[in-house]
Motif scaffolding. Sequence first.
Motif, PDB file in Angstrom:
ATOM      1  N   TYR A 136       0.830  -1.204   0.000  1.00  0.00           N
ATOM      2  CA  TYR A 136       0.000   0.000   0.000  1.00  0.00           C
ATOM      3  C   TYR A 136       0.868   1.258   0.000  1.00  0.00           C
ATOM      4  O   TYR A 136       0.608   2.211  -0.746  1.00  0.00           O
TER       5      TYR A 136
ATOM      6  N   TRP B  20      -8.304   3.083  -2.813  1.00  0.00           N
ATOM      7  CA  TRP B  20      -8.894   3.446  -1.532  1.00  0.00           C
ATOM      8  C   TRP B  20      -9.012   4.958  -1.474  1.00  0.00           C
ATOM      9  O   TRP B  20      -8.161   5.683  -2.008  1.00  0.00           O
TER      10      TRP B  20
ATOM     11  N   ALA C 278      -9.354   4.376   5.281  1.00  0.00           N
ATOM     12  CA  ALA C 278     -10.218   3.380   4.636  1.00  0.00           C
ATOM     13  C   ALA C 278      -9.457   2.092   4.371  1.00  0.00           C
ATOM     14  O   ALA C 278      -9.986   0.983   4.558  1.00  0.00           O
ATOM     15  N   PHE C 279      -8.193   2.222   3.939  1.00  0.00           N
ATOM     16  CA  PHE C 279      -7.384   1.027   3.699  1.00  0.00           C
ATOM     17  C   PHE C 279      -7.168   0.253   4.987  1.00  0.00           C
ATOM     18  O   PHE C 279      -7.312  -0.984   5.022  1.00  0.00           O
TER      19      PHE C 279
ATOM     20  N   ASP D  15     -10.280  -1.618   6.057  1.00  0.00           N
ATOM     21  CA  ASP D  15     -10.482  -2.817   5.238  1.00  0.00           C
ATOM     22  C   ASP D  15      -9.480  -3.905   5.606  1.00  0.00           C
ATOM     23  O   ASP D  15      -9.807  -5.105   5.617  1.00  0.00           O
TER      24      ASP D  15
ATOM     25  N   GLU E  41     -10.543  -5.530   8.876  1.00  0.00           N
ATOM     26  CA  GLU E  41     -11.721  -6.361   8.623  1.00  0.00           C
ATOM     27  C   GLU E  41     -11.336  -7.649   7.904  1.00  0.00           C
ATOM     28  O   GLU E  41     -11.850  -8.735   8.206  1.00  0.00           O
ATOM     29  N   LEU E  42     -10.410  -7.552   6.948  1.00  0.00           N
ATOM     30  CA  LEU E  42      -9.961  -8.727   6.206  1.00  0.00           C
ATOM     31  C   LEU E  42      -9.338  -9.750   7.137  1.00  0.00           C
ATOM     32  O   LEU E  42      -9.666 -10.949   7.083  1.00  0.00           O
TER      33      LEU E  42
END
Length: 415
Positions: free
Chosen positions: A166, A179, A184-185, A188, A191-192
């Motif tokens: 990233y 993103w 936001a990245f 995510d 959450e992943l």
Amino acid sequence: MTAQRKSARQRLVQAALQLFAAQGVTETTTRQIAELADVNEVTLFRNFGSKHGLLLAVIEEAEVFTQLGEALGQQANQIQGLAQGLQAYAEGYLGALEEIPEFVRSLVGEAGHYPPENRQAIGRGLAQIHRYTVQYLTAVMSREQVRSQMEVAKVASLLNTLLLGYATIEFTAEFHELWSNKAAFIADLVELFLATERFEATSAEQTSSLTTVDCNASVLTGEILDLPAPLVRAILQKARKSSFQDYALVYVLFATGLSAGEIASLQRSHSIFDDRQHLLQVHLGAKRQVPVNQWIMGHRYGTYTKNPLTQWLKTRRDEQPALFINDNGRPISEVEVRLRWQQLVADIVTPSGYPPTIEQAQQTWCLEMLMRGMNLEGLSILTGCDPEQLQPYTRRAQEKAALEQAIRLDRPVRG
């Protein structure tokens, strides 16, 4: 003269890091570095040979890769929940890279033109970050009483690869739509990992086995890598030169066989001593008392009332109840204990060719207790480990005893 050369070297490394971070390696000239460091350009070449030689020093000496590990150690005690732990790590990792974007661009984009030793140094730096990450995740997961279906080392590798990827995209690409922003990245990413990695809550029994002496992981492999007496002595002497606390911490490791997590949990009130004994009360995992040995591998380290640990406590002027503290005066974390160990043994090599691990200090203590005559049941009580887990130590103790006997027999026979 030596002090002046050292000062000039430090100024050159700092100046190079500053310019590399601001404008990249390629755009930075040796003249610019020398001018910013306020030294003659000849001094730069005398110390480093070339710009690539200076870049190597920046990677290895300016702590570009180790600052993240230190920050993780400071955060470890404040984390609440696995999600927060992952988020804090991702924010810290990306934040550290954002402070040196041009330097990162140069390392990524120009690495193919670097000498092999520079690329190797980058690899060592990334490997060091990986070790910090494993320690950090292990500490957070242990505190939150969760375990991963995948090896923690693999989780750390995936996490770091995604974060570095990233950062590379952000530093090298314009107007991408992957993103909306960093937050936001990271959301995510967390959450992943939580959705796919299947972290499970550990039972009370599993939690206890994770937080007692770390003999479980090493014993189950059937391999005991105890340290030889001269190397143990060298580690203790190096810690003594470092600071009162480092000396006390390493002394406790080799004198009690406690794990990094157990040492981090100790309070001043847990140290009990008089002229006949010195004990530590362990409240993490299996609650028990352990003796603090005066003798370690044939060397005596003071007395029960005057040893590296009591001397460290005597120098304390703070009101912090923790037995060991970090640079900010807060209780030291398990991650910080491991980082201090790694920093102390970085230039020490074991017979296997690698720096000693903190687990090897525990293994050395366990083996020494058996060699002195303690039985397996007694060692089980002191370590909080099941006797079956300690069986490999019995075999290793027999091997060492047989070796010592063979050495004694290797003497001339008198007729």
